[in-house]
Design a protein around this motif. Sequence first.
Motif, PDB file in Angstrom:
ATOM      1  N   SER A  99       0.813  -1.236   0.000  1.00 20.37           N
ATOM      2  CA  SER A  99       0.000   0.000   0.000  1.00 20.37           C
ATOM      3  C   SER A  99       0.839   1.276   0.000  1.00 20.37           C
ATOM      4  O   SER A  99       0.361   2.329  -0.417  1.00 20.37           O
ATOM      5  CB  SER A  99      -0.920   0.014   1.223  1.00 20.37           C
ATOM      6  N   GLY A 100       2.079   1.222   0.504  1.00 15.70           N
ATOM      7  CA  GLY A 100       2.886   2.421   0.627  1.00 15.70           C
ATOM      8  C   GLY A 100       2.514   3.283   1.823  1.00 15.70           C
ATOM      9  O   GLY A 100       3.039   4.395   1.967  1.00 15.70           O
ATOM     10  N   GLN A 101       1.627   2.817   2.719  1.00 15.41           N
ATOM     11  CA  GLN A 101       1.209   3.573   3.905  1.00 15.41           C
ATOM     12  C   GLN A 101       2.051   3.153   5.103  1.00 15.41           C
ATOM     13  O   GLN A 101       2.605   2.061   5.143  1.00 15.41           O
ATOM     14  CB  GLN A 101      -0.274   3.294   4.192  1.00 15.41           C
ATOM     15  N   TYR A 102       2.119   4.072   6.121  1.00 11.41           N
ATOM     16  CA  TYR A 102       2.855   3.750   7.336  1.00 11.41           C
ATOM     17  C   TYR A 102       2.174   2.605   8.073  1.00 11.41           C
ATOM     18  O   TYR A 102       0.941   2.559   8.206  1.00 11.41           O
ATOM     19  CB  TYR A 102       2.928   4.967   8.258  1.00 11.41           C
ATOM     20  N   LEU A 103       2.992   1.718   8.565  1.00 11.27           N
ATOM     21  CA  LEU A 103       2.454   0.610   9.338  1.00 11.27           C
ATOM     22  C   LEU A 103       2.088   1.056  10.757  1.00 11.27           C
ATOM     23  O   LEU A 103       1.225   0.444  11.389  1.00 11.27           O
ATOM     24  CB  LEU A 103       3.491  -0.528   9.396  1.00 11.27           C
ATOM     25  N   LYS A 104       2.715   2.086  11.248  1.00  8.91           N
ATOM     26  CA  LYS A 104       2.403   2.632  12.567  1.00  8.91           C
ATOM     27  C   LYS A 104       2.103   4.127  12.407  1.00  8.91           C
ATOM     28  O   LYS A 104       1.807   4.590  11.311  1.00  8.91           O
ATOM     29  CB  LYS A 104       3.560   2.381  13.537  1.00  8.91           C
ATOM     30  N   GLU A 105       2.176   4.881  13.455  1.00  8.59           N
ATOM     31  CA  GLU A 105       1.836   6.311  13.426  1.00  8.59           C
ATOM     32  C   GLU A 105       3.039   7.125  13.917  1.00  8.59           C
ATOM     33  O   GLU A 105       3.043   7.674  15.025  1.00  8.59           O
ATOM     34  CB  GLU A 105       0.620   6.597  14.290  1.00  8.59           C
ATOM     35  N   PRO A 106       4.072   7.256  13.094  1.00 13.68           N
ATOM     36  CA  PRO A 106       5.295   7.942  13.555  1.00 13.68           C
ATOM     37  C   PRO A 106       5.095   9.445  13.737  1.00 13.68           C
ATOM     38  O   PRO A 106       5.636  10.046  14.669  1.00 13.68           O
ATOM     39  CB  PRO A 106       6.304   7.642  12.449  1.00 13.68           C
ATOM     40  N   LEU A 107       4.342  10.061  12.855  1.00 11.49           N
ATOM     41  CA  LEU A 107       4.150  11.508  12.958  1.00 11.49           C
ATOM     42  C   LEU A 107       3.377  11.875  14.220  1.00 11.49           C
ATOM     43  O   LEU A 107       3.670  12.882  14.877  1.00 11.49           O
ATOM     44  CB  LEU A 107       3.409  12.026  11.710  1.00 11.49           C
ATOM     45  N   GLU A 108       2.371  11.062  14.597  1.00 13.22           N
ATOM     46  CA  GLU A 108       1.615  11.322  15.816  1.00 13.22           C
ATOM     47  C   GLU A 108       2.512  11.197  17.049  1.00 13.22           C
ATOM     48  O   GLU A 108       2.370  11.963  18.020  1.00 13.22           O
ATOM     49  CB  GLU A 108       0.444  10.367  15.919  1.00 13.22           C
ATOM     50  N   ARG A 109       3.447  10.240  17.020  1.00 14.45           N
ATOM     51  CA  ARG A 109       4.359  10.080  18.150  1.00 14.45           C
ATOM     52  C   ARG A 109       5.259  11.315  18.304  1.00 14.45           C
ATOM     53  O   ARG A 109       5.512  11.783  19.424  1.00 14.45           O
ATOM     54  CB  ARG A 109       5.210   8.831  17.951  1.00 14.45           C
ATOM     55  N   ILE A 110       5.735  11.846  17.169  1.00 10.36           N
ATOM     56  CA  ILE A 110       6.575  13.052  17.234  1.00 10.36           C
ATOM     57  C   ILE A 110       5.774  14.225  17.788  1.00 10.36           C
ATOM     58  O   ILE A 110       6.251  14.985  18.645  1.00 10.36           O
ATOM     59  CB  ILE A 110       7.135  13.365  15.834  1.00 10.36           C
ATOM     60  N   GLU A 111       4.556  14.419  17.286  1.00  7.86           N
ATOM     61  CA  GLU A 111       3.730  15.545  17.750  1.00  7.86           C
ATOM     62  C   GLU A 111       3.379  15.393  19.231  1.00  7.86           C
ATOM     63  O   GLU A 111       3.311  16.380  19.965  1.00  7.86           O
ATOM     64  CB  GLU A 111       2.466  15.636  16.905  1.00  7.86           C
ATOM     65  N   THR A 112       3.177  14.152  19.681  1.00  8.11           N
ATOM     66  CA  THR A 112       2.897  13.944  21.109  1.00  8.11           C
ATOM     67  C   THR A 112       4.088  14.363  21.961  1.00  8.11           C
ATOM     68  O   THR A 112       3.937  14.996  23.016  1.00  8.11           O
ATOM     69  CB  THR A 112       2.550  12.472  21.361  1.00  8.11           C
ATOM     70  N   ARG A 113       5.287  14.007  21.491  1.00  6.69           N
ATOM     71  CA  ARG A 113       6.472  14.400  22.234  1.00  6.69           C
ATOM     72  C   ARG A 113       6.634  15.925  22.249  1.00  6.69           C
ATOM     73  O   ARG A 113       6.958  16.516  23.293  1.00  6.69           O
ATOM     74  CB  ARG A 113       7.710  13.747  21.615  1.00  6.69           C
ATOM     75  N   LEU A 114       6.373  16.555  21.105  1.00  6.38           N
ATOM     76  CA  LEU A 114       6.492  18.005  21.043  1.00  6.38           C
ATOM     77  C   LEU A 114       5.458  18.689  21.943  1.00  6.38           C
ATOM     78  O   LEU A 114       5.757  19.676  22.622  1.00  6.38           O
ATOM     79  CB  LEU A 114       6.329  18.484  19.600  1.00  6.38           C
ATOM     80  N   ARG A 115       4.243  18.189  21.962  1.00  8.35           N
ATOM     81  CA  ARG A 115       3.204  18.775  22.822  1.00  8.35           C
ATOM     82  C   ARG A 115       3.581  18.668  24.296  1.00  8.35           C
ATOM     83  O   ARG A 115       3.339  19.580  25.085  1.00  8.35           O
ATOM     84  CB  ARG A 115       1.863  18.086  22.570  1.00  8.35           C
ATOM     85  N   GLY A 116       4.168  17.533  24.638  1.00  8.70           N
ATOM     86  CA  GLY A 116       4.585  17.377  26.033  1.00  8.70           C
ATOM     87  C   GLY A 116       5.626  18.410  26.428  1.00  8.70           C
ATOM     88  O   GLY A 116       5.554  19.015  27.512  1.00  8.70           O
ATOM     89  N   LEU A 117       6.612  18.630  25.564  1.00  6.70           N
ATOM     90  CA  LEU A 117       7.635  19.628  25.860  1.00  6.70           C
ATOM     91  C   LEU A 117       7.057  21.045  25.929  1.00  6.70           C
ATOM     92  O   LEU A 117       7.421  21.842  26.797  1.00  6.70           O
ATOM     93  CB  LEU A 117       8.736  19.563  24.794  1.00  6.70           C
TER      94      LEU A 117
END
Length: 331
Positions: A99-117
């Motif tokens: 499919s060419g789609q992400y198997l997980k949600e890497p961008l959401e993980r990055i944004e979660t880390r940024l929101r926490g900071l």
Amino acid sequence: MAQISNYGILAQLRADASHHIIRYKSGKMKQSGRGIVCWFRPETASIVEVPLDDREMSLFVKGRSADFQDVNVQGVLGWRVLEPEKLAERIDFTIGLQSGQYLKEPLERIETRLRGLINQAALQYLAEKHVRELLDLGVDPLREGIEAALASEQSLADIGIEIVNIRLDNLAPSSELQRALQTPTFEALQQKADEAVYERRAIAVEKERAIAENELVSKVELAKQEKQLIAEETGNAKDRAEGIAQAQQIESDAEANRIRVVDGAKAEAQKAQMDVYQGVAPAIILGLAAREFAQKLDRIEHLNITPDMVASLLKEFGGKSPPTPPLAAVE
């Protein structure tokens, strides 16, 4: 996202220029690059796709000030990937080979880390100041504090992330507190508005008074002009009356002079006539009188003869006057 085309036991991947592709085979990196096109065998390959374009995420922080008042912060954070290979080692960007789609949600993980900071830095800033001070300072000090906190955060450098910009749109207390804080300002503005209304009314009243004074002055001036006009008309009427009286006086004087002249002429004529009869015998005069009497006899309605008249006649003719008979009247 990458486009994958399958051709039997082989497959082809085409990536956009804004994405970094890392191809692994049997756990080893075989190819790494931006916007590449590669062939691979799905049975033995593993492919990672890391976006390199700028990303934006919305921010919403709900904190509490030093005086225990709720404060809300809204904004937008921009970030991008500086080192895609380092990021791929820490966060899973693997895509499905069909499919060419992400198997997980890497961008959401990055944004979660940024929101926490960001939340940590914002909450610390809000807790150090009172709500009135926070509102007076605005969003710029908070934005600068968040930028400084993220710039010094080593964990972002470890995963190859860079903060592009931070935009804070609003810093506001709760709705109840906001209404309470707005009340003094609203009342002051309302008072100024009332003062403006009163001042406008005072100006209007002053203008109306000036208009009334002008009207009164105009009426006084008109009254003076009317009085002057009446005086002029009265003077003209008096002059006309005096002129008419003088004309009538002159006419009367002329008429009196005429009458005097006529009567004088008549008197002179009668005197002259009497002078003519002065030397005539009484009998002749009596005859003339009788003739005159006869000419006017048809116009005489009454004739009164008194004894005095008869005595006078007899005396004129030389006879003695008879005894006075009783008074007789002939009609």
